[in-house]
Write an enzyme that holds these catalytic residues in place. Sequence first.
Site, mmCIF file in Angstrom:
data_model
loop_
_atom_site.group_PDB
_atom_site.id
_atom_site.type_symbol
_atom_site.label_atom_id
_atom_site.label_comp_id
_atom_site.label_asym_id
_atom_site.label_seq_id
_atom_site.Cartn_x
_atom_site.Cartn_y
_atom_site.Cartn_z
ATOM 1 C CB CYS A 1 -9.515 -1.972 -2.028
ATOM 2 S SG CYS A 1 -8.882 -0.756 -3.731
ATOM 3 C CG HIS B 1 -5.762 -1.035 1.517
ATOM 4 N ND1 HIS B 1 -5.747 -3.069 0.492
ATOM 5 C CD2 HIS B 1 -6.570 -0.369 0.088
ATOM 6 C CE1 HIS B 1 -5.701 -2.405 -0.560
ATOM 7 N NE2 HIS B 1 -6.103 -0.750 -0.774
ATOM 8 C CD GLU C 1 -5.092 -4.823 3.744
ATOM 9 O OE1 GLU C 1 -4.635 -3.458 2.646
ATOM 10 O OE2 GLU C 1 -5.696 -4.859 3.732
#
Length: 367
Positions: free
Chosen positions: A256, A342, A344
Site C-alpha cells: 500500500c 492488503h 494480510e
Amino acid sequence: MKYKQRKKAILLLADGTVFEGKSIGSDGTAFGEICYNTGMTGYQEIFTDPSYFGQLMLTTNAHIGNYGVNNDEVESDSIKIAGLVCKNFSFNYSRDNASNSLENYFEKENVMAISDIDTRAVVRYIRDKGAMNAVISTNTNIEELKLELTKVPEMKGLELASKVSTKEPYFFGDATSPYKISALDIGIKKNILRNLAKRGCYIKVFPYNSTFEDMKSFNPDGFFLSNGPGDPEPLKEAQLVAKKVLEENIPLFGICLGHQIIALANGVSTYKMHNGHRGINHPVKNLITGKGEVTSQNHGFVVKREDVENHSELEITHIHLNDDTLAGMRMKNKNCFSVQYHPEASPGPHDSSYLFDEFIENIKSSK
C-alpha cells in the site's frame, strides 16, 4: 431491546451538501476526508486500521455494530478513523465472543459517529463528485461548520504517517526465528506482523523517520515498508530508505503506502484518485500467473501506471480489474516487489497470502 433518545446530527460536505441523521453517543464534531468502504464485515478492523487516520468512514453495509467488538480483532492500539457515518447502528449485539458493544467502544475512545444517514445517496454523490473533506456534528449551525471546514487541510500533500507511527522501535515475533526483518512503520497493521512472524520472521519495527542506517543496524535479512495514511509524496525519509535498500539489493517488500514509496524511490509518480479503492471484494489479476484474486483494498492514492510501463527497471505484476489501475509491480534487476492491496487481510479467501511466501523465498535465495 435497548432504546435511547438521540439528538439530530448532520453530515456536511465541503461543497455545502448536507445530509441529516442522528448522533450515536455524546455530542461532538469530527472533521476529515469522507470515504466509503464496501465491506460486509470487518468493521472493527477497518476502524482500527492506521491507513484510515484522518478520514470519516462511511460504511455501505446497512448494519454496523450487530456483532459487537472483540479485543483480538484490532489492527492497532486505538480507533484511527476520525468518525463514522452509517445507515443502521446496532446498539445491541449477538455474537457470543464479543468483548463489548460498538457503542461502548466508541464512547471509550471518544469517537464521533452518526447513523440514520441515507448512505446510498452519499455514496452515489461522492462517487460522482469525488472524495472531499466533510464534517459530522451535533452542532446544526451550518454556516459555523462551513467556516470550520475551510480550515481542514486537503488529503493531497498531507503527511500523516507521523501521527500513527510508533515512537520507539519494538520487536515482534520469536527471537529465535530464522529470518530477521526491519519494518518501517508508516501505519503498520498488526496482521502484517502476524503473517511475517508465522513464516519464521523476527521483526524489528522502526518509527517512520528512521534512517537506513538505523534499520540496517538490526542486520536484517529483508526490509518491509508498511501501509499507512496520507499522501506518500511528503515522506522523503522513507523514500531515501527505499533507495538505499535498493542500492544494496537487500530483499524489499512494500504494501500500500510502502508500495507507493518504492515507486517514488524509482522516480515513478503517484496521484490522488477520484475516490480510491476501499473494501474487501476488489478483483485483481496477477499478470505473471494469469490468476484472479479477490482482495482487500484501502487507498486513495495510486502509482501512475504509465510511468511504470515506461520504466526500464520496473515490471507491472498486478492490475485492478475494475479500472485497470496498477495493483502490483516488481523490479527486474533488484530483489524487490510491492502491491497496492492488503494480502494480510484475507477477506474470506486467502488469495493473496502467497505474497508473504514470495518475500520469504526472496530472502532465502539471497542468503
